[in-house]
Design a protein around this motif. Structure first.
Motif, PDB file in Angstrom:
ATOM      1  N   SER A 298       0.637  -1.128   0.200  1.00 10.67           N
ATOM      2  CA  SER A 298       0.021  -0.123   0.191  1.00 10.67           C
ATOM      3  C   SER A 298       0.641   1.410  -0.321  1.00 10.67           C
ATOM      4  O   SER A 298       1.984   1.364   0.362  1.00 10.67           O
ATOM      5  N   PRO A 299       0.374   2.532  -0.724  1.00  8.97           N
ATOM      6  CA  PRO A 299       0.585   3.288  -0.603  1.00  8.97           C
ATOM      7  C   PRO A 299       1.016   4.115   1.391  1.00  8.97           C
ATOM      8  O   PRO A 299      -0.015   3.038   1.263  1.00  8.97           O
ATOM      9  N   PRO A 300       1.629   4.978   1.416  1.00  8.93           N
ATOM     10  CA  PRO A 300       1.793   5.097   2.985  1.00  8.93           C
ATOM     11  C   PRO A 300       0.054   5.720   3.626  1.00  8.93           C
ATOM     12  O   PRO A 300      -0.616   6.492   3.036  1.00  8.93           O
ATOM     13  N   LEU A 301      -0.571   5.418   4.632  1.00  7.57           N
ATOM     14  CA  LEU A 301      -1.624   5.757   4.920  1.00  7.57           C
ATOM     15  C   LEU A 301      -2.139   6.638   5.851  1.00  7.57           C
ATOM     16  O   LEU A 301      -0.596   6.923   6.850  1.00  7.57           O
ATOM     17  N   SER A 302      -2.689   7.640   6.648  1.00 14.02           N
ATOM     18  CA  SER A 302      -3.211   8.389   7.201  1.00 14.02           C
ATOM     19  C   SER A 302      -4.379   8.379   8.243  1.00 14.02           C
ATOM     20  O   SER A 302      -5.216   7.395   7.519  1.00 14.02           O
ATOM     21  N   THR A 303      -4.296   8.304   9.128  1.00 21.01           N
ATOM     22  CA  THR A 303      -5.332   8.467  10.086  1.00 21.01           C
ATOM     23  C   THR A 303      -6.592   8.859   9.474  1.00 21.01           C
ATOM     24  O   THR A 303      -8.533   9.048   9.642  1.00 21.01           O
ATOM     25  N   ALA A 304      -6.405  10.688   8.909  1.00 22.97           N
ATOM     26  CA  ALA A 304      -7.801  11.105   8.725  1.00 22.97           C
ATOM     27  C   ALA A 304      -7.990  10.853   6.871  1.00 22.97           C
ATOM     28  O   ALA A 304      -8.965  10.611   7.349  1.00 22.97           O
ATOM     29  N   ALA A 305      -7.193   9.735   6.562  1.00 27.28           N
ATOM     30  CA  ALA A 305      -7.506   9.688   5.055  1.00 27.28           C
ATOM     31  C   ALA A 305      -8.391   8.448   5.060  1.00 27.28           C
ATOM     32  O   ALA A 305      -9.119   7.589   4.424  1.00 27.28           O
ATOM     33  N   LEU A 306      -8.254   7.528   6.559  1.00 24.50           N
ATOM     34  CA  LEU A 306      -9.307   6.400   6.918  1.00 24.50           C
ATOM     35  C   LEU A 306     -10.549   6.795   7.704  1.00 24.50           C
ATOM     36  O   LEU A 306     -10.991   5.661   7.851  1.00 24.50           O
ATOM     37  N   LYS A 307     -10.772   7.705   8.296  1.00 19.45           N
ATOM     38  CA  LYS A 307     -11.759   8.391   8.194  1.00 19.45           C
ATOM     39  C   LYS A 307     -13.058   7.520   7.749  1.00 19.45           C
ATOM     40  O   LYS A 307     -13.069   7.525   6.236  1.00 19.45           O
ATOM     41  N   GLY A 308     -14.324   6.709   8.063  1.00 16.98           N
ATOM     42  CA  GLY A 308     -15.333   6.524   7.538  1.00 16.98           C
ATOM     43  C   GLY A 308     -15.076   4.842   7.357  1.00 16.98           C
ATOM     44  O   GLY A 308     -16.087   4.377   6.966  1.00 16.98           O
ATOM     45  N   LYS A 309     -14.001   4.515   7.353  1.00 17.23           N
ATOM     46  CA  LYS A 309     -13.290   2.728   7.992  1.00 17.23           C
ATOM     47  C   LYS A 309     -13.285   2.954   9.179  1.00 17.23           C
ATOM     48  O   LYS A 309     -12.915   2.920  10.045  1.00 17.23           O
ATOM     49  N   VAL A 310     -13.109   1.503   9.739  1.00 15.62           N
ATOM     50  CA  VAL A 310     -12.763   0.508  11.009  1.00 15.62           C
ATOM     51  C   VAL A 310     -11.802   0.093  10.116  1.00 15.62           C
ATOM     52  O   VAL A 310     -11.495  -0.537   9.498  1.00 15.62           O
ATOM     53  N   VAL A 311     -10.850   0.389  11.766  1.00 14.34           N
ATOM     54  CA  VAL A 311      -9.749   0.223  10.704  1.00 14.34           C
ATOM     55  C   VAL A 311      -8.938  -1.039  12.472  1.00 14.34           C
ATOM     56  O   VAL A 311      -9.242  -1.393  13.552  1.00 14.34           O
ATOM     57  N   LEU A 312      -8.341  -2.259  12.231  1.00 17.62           N
ATOM     58  CA  LEU A 312      -7.942  -3.184  12.970  1.00 17.62           C
ATOM     59  C   LEU A 312      -5.878  -2.641  12.376  1.00 17.62           C
ATOM     60  O   LEU A 312      -5.223  -3.157  11.314  1.00 17.62           O
ATOM     61  N   VAL A 313      -5.156  -2.462  13.838  1.00 19.67           N
ATOM     62  CA  VAL A 313      -3.861  -2.046  13.601  1.00 19.67           C
ATOM     63  C   VAL A 313      -3.419  -3.309  14.284  1.00 19.67           C
ATOM     64  O   VAL A 313      -3.728  -3.329  16.018  1.00 19.67           O
ATOM     65  N   ASP A 314      -2.764  -3.868  13.199  1.00 24.10           N
ATOM     66  CA  ASP A 314      -1.928  -5.207  14.183  1.00 24.10           C
ATOM     67  C   ASP A 314      -0.279  -4.769  14.325  1.00 24.10           C
ATOM     68  O   ASP A 314       0.301  -4.887  13.432  1.00 24.10           O
ATOM     69  N   PHE A 315       0.405  -4.907  15.695  1.00 22.81           N
ATOM     70  CA  PHE A 315       1.774  -4.868  16.005  1.00 22.81           C
ATOM     71  C   PHE A 315       2.844  -5.712  16.187  1.00 22.81           C
ATOM     72  O   PHE A 315       1.823  -6.511  16.965  1.00 22.81           O
ATOM     73  N   TRP A 316       3.252  -5.911  15.255  1.00 22.50           N
ATOM     74  CA  TRP A 316       3.813  -7.207  15.193  1.00 22.50           C
ATOM     75  C   TRP A 316       5.318  -7.517  14.849  1.00 22.50           C
ATOM     76  O   TRP A 316       5.242  -6.304  14.408  1.00 22.50           O
ATOM     77  N   THR A 317       5.682  -8.646  14.854  1.00 24.08           N
ATOM     78  CA  THR A 317       7.719  -8.363  14.441  1.00 24.08           C
ATOM     79  C   THR A 317       7.751 -10.035  14.156  1.00 24.08           C
ATOM     80  O   THR A 317       7.153 -10.526  13.784  1.00 24.08           O
ATOM     81  N   TYR A 318       8.464 -10.226  12.843  1.00 24.95           N
ATOM     82  CA  TYR A 318       8.584 -11.441  12.452  1.00 24.95           C
ATOM     83  C   TYR A 318       9.051 -12.729  12.402  1.00 24.95           C
ATOM     84  O   TYR A 318       8.391 -13.909  12.531  1.00 24.95           O
ATOM     85  N   SER A 319       9.596 -12.510  13.523  1.00 27.03           N
ATOM     86  CA  SER A 319      10.178 -13.748  13.983  1.00 27.03           C
ATOM     87  C   SER A 319       9.446 -13.796  15.902  1.00 27.03           C
ATOM     88  O   SER A 319      10.222 -14.858  15.897  1.00 27.03           O
ATOM     89  N   CYS A 320       8.422 -13.133  15.796  1.00 30.61           N
ATOM     90  CA  CYS A 320       8.539 -13.415  17.091  1.00 30.61           C
ATOM     91  C   CYS A 320       6.805 -14.658  17.118  1.00 30.61           C
ATOM     92  O   CYS A 320       5.444 -14.438  15.993  1.00 30.61           O
ATOM     93  N   ILE A 321       6.843 -15.283  17.737  1.00 32.94           N
ATOM     94  CA  ILE A 321       6.373 -16.469  17.407  1.00 32.94           C
ATOM     95  C   ILE A 321       4.341 -15.889  18.299  1.00 32.94           C
ATOM     96  O   ILE A 321       3.978 -16.732  17.405  1.00 32.94           O
ATOM     97  N   ASN A 322       4.784 -15.683  18.626  1.00 30.10           N
ATOM     98  CA  ASN A 322       2.937 -14.734  19.738  1.00 30.10           C
ATOM     99  C   ASN A 322       2.419 -13.518  18.535  1.00 30.10           C
ATOM    100  O   ASN A 322       1.271 -14.486  18.056  1.00 30.10           O
ATOM    101  N   CYS A 323       3.207 -13.412  17.517  1.00 30.82           N
ATOM    102  CA  CYS A 323       3.254 -12.814  16.355  1.00 30.82           C
ATOM    103  C   CYS A 323       2.084 -13.847  15.473  1.00 30.82           C
ATOM    104  O   CYS A 323       1.328 -13.586  14.532  1.00 30.82           O
ATOM    105  N   LEU A 324       2.798 -14.674  15.296  1.00 27.72           N
ATOM    106  CA  LEU A 324       2.799 -16.174  14.023  1.00 27.72           C
ATOM    107  C   LEU A 324       1.741 -16.714  14.357  1.00 27.72           C
ATOM    108  O   LEU A 324       0.861 -17.164  14.020  1.00 27.72           O
ATOM    109  N   ARG A 325       1.707 -16.643  16.254  1.00 26.39           N
ATOM    110  CA  ARG A 325      -0.048 -17.025  16.250  1.00 26.39           C
ATOM    111  C   ARG A 325      -0.965 -16.300  15.917  1.00 26.39           C
ATOM    112  O   ARG A 325      -2.675 -17.367  15.743  1.00 26.39           O
TER     113      ARG A 325
END
Length: 599
Positions: A298-325
């Motif tokens: 995706s191109p960079p997204l902004s909070t203002a541009a996402l108004k009207g959408k429901v957003v789920l923000v998921d903080f993760w890192t790819y070697s984290c087993i909890n994130c992978l599960r």
């Protein structure tokens, strides 16, 4: 406030650590002179310079490391000249080089405690000492530095480091006051001033040589006769609940919750209640999504541009087993509710250095079949904007741009999906109420937490625990390690390894790692060497090939290869779970080992 006090105490305890030895000659070279004109300015300069340099180092950046290396070289030169001037006071008069003259003046003015110039000279020597001092990284200093790396350089970080430096300066000041009186008495009764002066000069030169050769961070750390780590761990354990309100640094595993969290967060506190059918609170406006070094899918997204959408923000890192599960559910939600107005955004905030490599992240996104937008948050800008402290962490934002719910770690997937459905309904969308069905495999499959009795264990010396090889770790230098008898949750190295802060590098084929663990699954974060060539390995469980108990990245004979920097699932037991001895032998050199995780 308690954390500042603990930082001060941690610094004060460094006087019992071998890493303080190289700076002692610089401090005691002025013993017997006026403390307030000689000792105090020097120790103050040392503490302030250490705080500044450590802040820059924690913040990172090649320019900071380069600048500090230049500063260290200049400081070594200055202090070497100071030592020569102590040995031969006439050196400054015979040689006209400005630096030598400066060294001579520093020595002469340091002796002239009554002169105003003595304070300036002592302060300059303190600055030079602060550029060189490399304290052994005990638990308290580790918390401060890791928090700075994750949260960014702040005034609070600098003040914590200053408190640490002032603690060290205070214990040195007490030693100097006592030692100075002894030295003055000897000088009056025996007339040993000139010989003592030359002796300190020789010690200063020896200290400069030790620092230049790296003994202050290598040999002295290994030969510690009075380690303070157990004292610091005791302080942290005792004041853990208080630290939870102030310190958000250093990563630990919260096994029961399936979350990687910042050390200092109180895992005993209850999680937020699951969302109910109505009454989701407003937790505040969603912060901006700015500061990512790059966006994937995706191109960079902004909070203002996402108004009207429901957003789920998921903080993760790819070697984290909890994130992978957690990923199978996040992918399923993104697919199921996309047409109803849900936007899922993955914010990749790295834990290890290799996870900052944009190419590695892009490869992981493709391998994990992530099609939704991913912000690569290498500088933790979005992480800090959300005041986040966990991997994985989910923030649910409504169509008006307000955070309405959050969840940390694994589990409660039905409740999280119900939040998504409710926020979509508030926005005027409707859809199926049945939750998604996920059938994940490999490392992404659900864990068996009831059988997990082994903690996440780091291999780099900065956060290592329960290392059992004889003699301990030899930081940052090649060393041949030997196997050791292991109790539950102990581990060892065998063969020629170089143990660094966050990983161990294998220097020659045939090296091995052993771990006695209790869990259904065992994972190990691995990577190939600098050349990227695959590294073959062989796994054994209780001395035999794993057979049906092999993980997704190894076959029944225990054979596998390290082909990239990521988490490898090496054991998945099919029968009864008990204490097992895991061993991995690398058939080629170059392997890099980071951390064990379990499930």
């Amino acid at each position: 406030m308690i954390l500042f006090l603990l930082a001060f105490i941690g610094g004060a305890l460094t006087i019992a650590s071998p890493c303080i030895l190289p700076v002692l000659p610089f401090v005691f070279a002025g013993a017997g002179q006026s403390f307030w004109r000689r000792g105090f300015p020097m120790l103050l300069g040392m503490a302030a310079t250490f705080a500044l340099v450590a802040t820059l180092a924690a913040f990172g950046g090649g320019w900071a490391a380069h600048a500090n290396s230049i500063g260290r070289a200049l400081a070594l030169t200055l202090l070497a000249l100071f030592g020569l001037a102590l040995l031969w006071p006439g050196l400054a008069e015979r040689l006209s080089a400005p630096l030598v003259a400066l060294g001579g003046r520093l020595s002469q003015r340091a002796d002239a405690g009554g002169e105003t110039g003595g304070m300036g000279s002592a302060l300059l020597l303190g600055v030079a000492t602060g550029l060189l001092w490399a304290p052994c990284a005990g638990p308290i200093l580790g918390i401060i530095l890791t928090g700075a790396a994750l949260q960014g350089a702040t005034v609070g970080t600098t003040l914590l480091l200053l408190a640490y430096g002032l603690g060290a300066a205070t214990s040195l000041a007490l030693a100097l006051l006592v030692g100075g009186r002894v030295f003055a008495a000897m000088k009056r009764s025996l007339g040993v001033g000139e010989w003592a002066r030359r002796g300190f000069g020789a010690l200063v030169l020896l200290a400069v040589a030790a620092i230049a050769l790296g003994a202050d961070t290598g040999l002295l750390t290994r030969l510690s006769l009075a380690s303070t780590s157990h004292w610091e761990e005791g302080l942290l354990k005792k004041f853990g609940p208080s630290l939870g309100r102030e310190d958000k640094s250093s990563v630990v595993m919260a096994t029961g919750d399936g979350a990687m969290m910042m050390k200092g967060g109180d895992a005993s506190q209850p999680r937020p209640e699951p969302a109910r059918a109505s009454g989701l609170p407003v937790e505040g406006l969603a912060p901006p999504l700015t500061g990512a070094v790059e966006w994937v899918n995706s191109p960079p997204l902004s909070t203002a541009a996402l108004k009207g959408k429901v957003v789920l923000v998921d903080f993760w890192t790819y070697s984290c087993i909890n994130c992978l599960r957690t990923l199978p559910y996040v992918r399923a939600w993104a697919e199921k509710y996309r047409d109803q107005g849900l936007v899922v955004i993955g914010v990749h905030a790295p834990e290890f250095a290799f996870e900052k490599d944009v190419a590695n992240v892009k490869r992981a996104v493709a391998d994990l079949q992530i099609s939704y937008p991913v912000a690569i948050d290498n500088n933790y800008a979005i992480w800090r904007a959300f005041n986040n402290h966990y991997w994985p962490a989910h923030y649910f934002i409504d169509a008006q741009g307000r955070v309405r719910h959050h969840h940390f770690g694994e589990g409660q997937y039905d409740e999280s999906e119900h939040v998504i459905q409710q926020l979509l309904a508030e926005a005027g969308a409707s859809g199926p109420a049945a939750p998604v069905k996920v059938d994940a495999a490999g490392a992404q499959a659900a864990p068996d937490f009831a059988e997990v009795r082994s903690p996440e264990t780091y291999i780099g010396y900065a956060r290592a625990a329960n290392f059992a090889s004889p003699g301990g770790a030899a930081p940052d230098e090649p060393h041949v390690y030997a196997k050791a008898p292991l109790r539950l949750n102990e581990w060892s190295l065998a063969g020629d390894w170089t143990v660094g802060e966050e990983r161990a590098d294998l220097n020659a084929a045939g090296g091995a790692i052993a771990f006695r663990f209790h869990a259904r699954d065992l994972h190990l974060v691995l990577g190939p060497g600098e050349d990227g060539k695959p590294v073959r390995f062989r796994v054994r469980i209780d001395g035999a090939a794993p057979g049906a108990n092999h993980g997704a990245d190894v076959d029944a004979e225990g054979e596998g290869s390290v082909v990239g920097e990521r988490l490898y699932q090496l054991v998945r037991q099919t029968g009864a779970v008990g204490d097992r001895l895991f061993e991995i032998e690398f058939l080629d050199p170059g392997a890099r080992a980071y951390a064990f995780t379990f499930g």
